[in-house]
Write an enzyme that holds these catalytic residues in place. Structure first.
Site, PDB file in Angstrom:
ATOM      1  N   THR A 185       1.086  -0.985  -0.119  1.00 30.09           N
ATOM      2  CA  THR A 185      -0.312  -0.515   0.002  1.00 30.09           C
ATOM      3  C   THR A 185       0.805   1.108  -0.264  1.00 30.09           C
ATOM      4  OG1 THR A 185      -1.126  -0.942   1.570  1.00 30.09           O
ATOM      5  CG2 THR A 185      -1.966   1.552   1.174  1.00 30.09           C
ATOM      6  N   VAL A 214     -11.449  -7.035   0.803  1.00 33.92           N
ATOM      7  CA  VAL A 214     -11.336  -5.440   0.868  1.00 33.92           C
ATOM      8  C   VAL A 214     -11.151  -5.581   2.501  1.00 33.92           C
ATOM      9  CG1 VAL A 214     -11.662  -3.445   1.879  1.00 33.92           C
ATOM     10  CG2 VAL A 214     -13.443  -5.078   0.389  1.00 33.92           C
ATOM     11  N   GLY A 215      -9.055  -5.071   1.873  1.00 33.76           N
ATOM     12  CA  GLY A 215      -8.372  -4.918   3.410  1.00 33.76           C
ATOM     13  C   GLY A 215      -8.439  -3.462   4.316  1.00 33.76           C
ATOM     14  N   THR A 235       0.515   0.731   7.139  1.00 33.72           N
ATOM     15  CA  THR A 235       0.592  -0.772   5.741  1.00 33.72           C
ATOM     16  C   THR A 235       0.602  -1.977   6.211  1.00 33.72           C
ATOM     17  OG1 THR A 235       1.926  -0.284   3.823  1.00 33.72           O
ATOM     18  CG2 THR A 235       2.453   0.743   6.063  1.00 33.72           C
ATOM     19  N   GLY A 236       0.422  -2.804   5.175  1.00 39.95           N
ATOM     20  CA  GLY A 236       0.563  -4.647   5.643  1.00 39.95           C
ATOM     21  C   GLY A 236      -0.308  -5.096   6.326  1.00 39.95           C
TER      22      GLY A 236
END
Ligand code: ASP
Length: 303
Positions: A185, A214-215, A235-236
């Site tokens: 991301t 979906v994250g 992020t991750g």
């Protein structure tokens, strides 16, 4: 709510676990954001310009560099923007949009907070945001690597048996299995000179993932948060980040007086070492980044 007379500050990241050699892209994005801040002093415009720059770069897992779905052709992207002037917009699972972060910004001007899927794509066209670029050789190479990893015994997604993706397969075309998972991301946090904060994030999602996944990136308080004391982007691996409501949790520690450096480290330390995680943040006086497996980033402050 704002805190005037602060020097502006920008922090940009290119994804937890992404190659450090791509850091020049983050430097360019931060420079552009700073120039934008000089031009109109709006933290949100600066954050969006930083993220647009990374979406257009092609090496990051966002916009034109988004990771391909397991079928090797579908691209589904998430993005979000939020600032302390009241703007909040997110987009989930959208296809064929050049700059999802611009779409998130446009959604902030509708009566809604989030649009998803086909409606989001149609809305993008109606506000003049063009379709995505053709799939690049870089994207195809990343996909080939992922398929190799999925065929092996080391989990391509931390804590998940690779065979799970075969069992739950929901793409139209059959799975074709023949080291690398994508988890890059991009994001930016900005403090502007009038003391407002903004955050913008964009992603092609983490790979491997099922169709429709979906994250954390478009979920307020998970992948991003901005409040009167600062802005945070995460992020991750989204499935892990969501469980900790990571961005809002870190912001809460700042509300309780914790220094930004310490809050970011504490946030990243919530996760197992094999789960890639990174955080960036700005507060009234600080700008910082922290991660557990390397992360390209850039931090710049106005003079
Ligand atoms: N958080 C993103 C997601 O899970 C991926 C990333 O940040 O690398 O969709």
């Amino acid at each position: 709510m704002s805190n005037p007379q602060q020097a502006g500050a920008v922090v940009v990241h290119g994804g937890a676990g992404a190659p450090k050699e791509n850091e020049d892209g983050c430097v360019l994005a931060a420079r552009r954001a700073l120039a934008q801040l000089e031009a109109n002093g709006d933290a949100l415009d600066a954050a969006i310009l930083a993220v647009t720059t990374l979406e257009d770069d092609g090496r990051f897992n966002a916009g034109s560099g988004s990771s391909l779905g397991l079928d090797g052709e579908t691209i589904e992207m998430d993005a979000a923007i939020m600032d302390t002037r009241g703007r909040l917009g997110t987009v989930a699972c959208v296809r064929d949009v050049k700059n999802p972060v611009k779409l998130a910004r446009a959604i902030a001007d509708t009566p809604h907070v989030m649009l998803a899927g086909e409606g989001a794509q149609r809305f993008a066209r109606s506000v003049g945001i063009p379709g995505g670029a053709p799939i690049s050789e870089h994207q195809r190479a990343q996909h080939r690597e992922l398929m190799k990893e999925l065929a092996g015994s080391v989990p391509a997604m931390p804590g998940v048996d690779n065979r799970m993706f075969e069992r739950l397969w929901n793409y139209k075309t059959p799975l074709q299995l023949p080291k690398s998972r994508a988890c890059d991301t991009v994001g930016a946090v900005v403090r502007d000179p009038s003391g407002h904060f903004a955050v913008a994030v964009s992603t092609g999602g983490s790979a491997p993932s099922l169709l429709g996944r979906v994250g954390d990136s478009p979920i307020i308080g998970s992948g991003f948060y901005a409040g009167s004391l600062g802005a945070i982007a995460a992020t991750g691996v989204g499935e892990h980040i969501i469980r900790h409501l990571l961005a809002r949790t870190v912001y809460g520690w700042i509300e309780h007086g914790m220094a930004l450096d310490e809050a970011l480290k504490r946030g990243v330390d919530l996760f197992d070492k094999n789960v890639e995680v990174g955080l960036i943040g700005v507060t009234r006086t600080e700008a910082a980044s922290y991660d557990n497996q390397g992360m390209p980033y850039s931090k710049m402050t106005q003079r």
